[in-house]
Scaffold this motif. Structure first.
Motif, short mmCIF file in Angstrom:
data_model
loop_
_atom_site.label_atom_id
_atom_site.label_comp_id
_atom_site.label_asym_id
_atom_site.label_seq_id
_atom_site.Cartn_x
_atom_site.Cartn_y
_atom_site.Cartn_z
N MET A 173 0.85 -1.21 0.00
CA MET A 173 0.00 0.00 0.00
C MET A 173 0.89 1.26 0.00
O MET A 173 1.81 1.35 0.82
CB MET A 173 -0.86 0.04 1.28
CG MET A 173 -2.15 -0.76 1.19
SD MET A 173 -3.38 0.11 0.18
CE MET A 173 -3.98 1.31 1.33
N ASP A 221 5.85 1.99 -4.95
CA ASP A 221 4.62 1.67 -4.20
C ASP A 221 3.40 2.12 -5.00
O ASP A 221 2.39 1.41 -5.08
CB ASP A 221 4.60 2.38 -2.84
CG ASP A 221 5.73 1.92 -1.93
OD1 ASP A 221 6.31 0.87 -2.21
OD2 ASP A 221 6.02 2.64 -0.95
N ASN A 222 3.49 3.33 -5.58
CA ASN A 222 2.34 3.87 -6.33
C ASN A 222 2.04 3.05 -7.58
O ASN A 222 0.88 2.80 -7.90
CB ASN A 222 2.59 5.34 -6.73
CG ASN A 222 2.62 6.25 -5.53
OD1 ASN A 222 2.14 5.89 -4.46
ND2 ASN A 222 3.20 7.43 -5.68
N ASP A 242 2.88 -0.12 -8.06
CA ASP A 242 2.43 -1.45 -7.65
C ASP A 242 0.96 -1.43 -7.24
O ASP A 242 0.24 -2.41 -7.42
CB ASP A 242 3.27 -1.97 -6.47
CG ASP A 242 4.69 -2.31 -6.90
OD1 ASP A 242 4.95 -2.36 -8.12
OD2 ASP A 242 5.55 -2.51 -6.01
N ALA A 243 0.51 -0.30 -6.68
CA ALA A 243 -0.88 -0.22 -6.21
C ALA A 243 -1.85 0.07 -7.35
O ALA A 243 -3.07 0.00 -7.16
CB ALA A 243 -0.99 0.89 -5.15
#
Ligand code: GEK
Length: 245
Positions: free
Chosen positions: A1, A103-104, A106-107
């Protein structure tokens, strides 16, 4: 997340020794809030970059986001591009930015492949490109190195390829410079920044963000080998240029 973005209060208290602005961990934590409250038009411009990328992306080519920070323009392009075989290459030399950009990405549920590279944009190879985005990045590059970088971009673009270049502008006319600077500060005050925050941020950016005039941009793009360049977006003293190979 992805971590939730925090409110930018970096320059809220008096800094006795102001050092030059850096894209470090503390900036990464507040970056989405900082850029939205500091750059007039940013929230409109980023999705429009996606729309332009959709128009100009060529099948089986690469789209580059140079100085991608947390990947806002990368995601905007990824959400619009439908052409087959397109790959997005997103580059930033701040490790903290690239870590959070991972992270961005992947989300995000879209499937267009994205390669995130932590590197200086002077040192990466650009090839088979149909769209290159420099969204508020060239202004942080040493002015003496700007032409060279643009020449490398032209060389890496396919015929019909485009550069989307967004920048803070400087104005030759003193009255225009004063008016647009005052309006920009009013924009920041309206977004909750105090006069102390505005003046300390300005000092910290002094040697780091060096804006050019619109005329300088058009001339440099021509000299670099672009066949045409036009202003397609402006909000106060922030603008974006579309340059065609
Ligand atoms: C957005 N485009 O949200 N090589 C690689 N990255 C660099 C270099 C360099 N030489 N110099 C600066 N950067 C983003 C916003 S911010 C603009 C771009 C701003 C990177 C730097 O680390 C930072 O992440 C980014 O360029 C500029 O659409 O903060 O006003």
């Amino acid at each position: 997340m992805p971590k939730p973005s925090q409110e930018d209060a970096i320059y809220a208290r008096q800094h006795p020794h102001l050092v030059d602005f850096e894209f470090n961990e503390s900036v990464v934590n507040v970056f989405p809030d900082m850029i939205r409250r500091s750059v007039p038009g940013y929230s409109t411009l980023v999705p429009l970059i996606g729309l332009l990328a959709e128009e100009f992306a060529q099948p089986h080519s690469r789209c580059y986001d140079l100085g991608c920070s947390l990947g806002a323009a990368t995601l905007a392009m990824r959400h619009r591009i439908q052409q087959a075989g397109v790959e997005i290459i997103a580059v930033d030399n701040s490790a903290a930015m690239i870590e959070r950009a991972h992270d961005n990405i992947d989300a995000d549920i879209d499937t267009t492949p994205v390669e995130l590279i932590c590197a200086d944009i002077h040192h990466i190879e650009i090839s088979n490109a149909s769209v290159v985005v420099l969204n508020f990045t060239l202004q942080f590059i040493d002015p003496a190195a700007r032409l060279n970088l643009l020449q490398k971009i032209v060389a890496g673009l396919r015929p019909g390829g485009v550069l989307l270049l967004s920048e803070k502008l400087r104005f030759d006319d003193d009255a225009e410079q004063t008016l647009l600077t005052d309006l920009h500060h009013a924009f920041k005050r309206a977004n909750g920044y105090s006069d102390l925050e505005i003046s300390q941020k300005r000092t910290a950016l002094d040697n780091v963000l060096i804006p050019d005039t619109l005329e300088q941009h058009h001339q440099r793009l021509k000299q670099a080998g672009f066949s045409s360049s036009r202003l397609w977006f402006q909000c106060l003293n922030f603008a974006s240029i579309l340059a065609l190979k």
